[in-house]
Design an enzyme around this catalytic site. Sequence first.
Site, mmCIF file in Angstrom:
data_model
loop_
_atom_site.group_PDB
_atom_site.id
_atom_site.type_symbol
_atom_site.label_atom_id
_atom_site.label_comp_id
_atom_site.label_asym_id
_atom_site.label_seq_id
_atom_site.Cartn_x
_atom_site.Cartn_y
_atom_site.Cartn_z
ATOM 1 C CG HIS A 109 -1.449 1.363 1.596
ATOM 2 N ND1 HIS A 109 -0.947 2.125 2.629
ATOM 3 C CD2 HIS A 109 -2.442 2.086 1.036
ATOM 4 C CE1 HIS A 109 -1.625 3.266 2.695
ATOM 5 N NE2 HIS A 109 -2.529 3.274 1.743
ATOM 6 C CG HIS A 178 -10.645 -6.164 15.472
ATOM 7 N ND1 HIS A 178 -10.011 -5.271 14.639
ATOM 8 C CD2 HIS A 178 -10.961 -7.240 14.697
ATOM 9 C CE1 HIS A 178 -9.951 -5.783 13.415
ATOM 10 N NE2 HIS A 178 -10.514 -6.965 13.424
#
Length: 303
Positions: A109, A178
Site C-alpha cells: 500500500h 480488535h
Amino acid sequence: MSDIQTVRDYLLDLQARICQAIERVDGASFFTDPWEKDAGSPLQGRGITRILEGGAVFERAGCGFSHVRGARLPPSATQHRPELAGAPFEALGVSLVFHPRNPYVPTVHMNVRMISATPAGGKPVGWFGGGMDLTPYYGFEEDAAHFHRTAKNALEPFGADKYPRFKKWCDEYFYLAHRNEQRGIGGVFFDDFSELGFHRSFAMTSAVGDAFLDAYLPIVALRRNTPYGERERQFQLYRRGRYVEFNLVWDRGTHFGLQSGGRTESILLSMPPMASWAYQRQPAPGSPEEALYQRFLPRREWV
C-alpha cells in the site's frame, strides 16, 4: 502556478509512472476510468481510477488519483484539528494497493496526499500525509529490511528523526486493535504534516512517493516465480481477510472517503479480489505460517 496545481501535476505524473512500471512487470494493462462528481453530490471534483485485474503477477492492482472539494471537512480528517471541523476543504492524492497472485509476493500500500481547509474568517490551512507499508504472507528478512531501508533513505534528507518517527507511527496506525495484531511489517506513515513549511513538506511527501517503486519492485522480481501450492494460496486468502478488516474498521482514508461522499467504487479499490475467514485458525508449530506471526508481525526494527 498555484501550490495546489503543483501538487496536482506531481500526483498525476506519479500515478502514470507507477502504472507504467507495473504494466512492464505484469504484461497486462490498466483499465483507466476517469470520473467526475456532479454538482448535486456532497463533493465536487474529478479523479482517475486505474485498475489491473487478472494479471500474470497481480491478481488485482488499483491506483487512484482524486482531486475533490467539499463544503464540510468530515470528522475523520479533523481528529487533530478540531478548529477546522466543518470547514470547506480541498483534498487531492494518489492511493494504491497491489494484491499479487503469488503468496510469496507481499501486498503493498502507498498513499500521498494533501488537504487544504479554510476556517470561517481565516486563511487556508494545508497539510500533507502519506506513507507506504508492506504486508507479506510469507516473511523474508531481506525483503523487510530492503523496504524499510529504502523508506529511510528517502526521508533522510528531511531530518534524521523522520524515519524512526514515521516508522513508529506506521506501526501504531496499521494495527488491528480488535485482534491485537499488526497488519504487516509496516513501513512509514505520517499525517497532518506541515512543520517543514509548504514546499519542504511537499518535497518530503514527494520523496516518499518517488521511492515506492524502488522499495517494492525488487521484492516482486525476487519472489514472483517462487513455486507455491494450495496450502500457500489458502493462507494468503486467510491473511487477506485481515486486510479487509483493517480497511473497513480502522482506516481513516476509507472513512474520510465514505464520510465525505466520495466515489465508493474508487474508495474500495484497495480490496482484494478474493479473501477468506476461518474460525480460530492456528498455524502448525514450526511452519512458515507460524513464523509470520512470531518473527514478522510483532513490531521490530528492520534497519
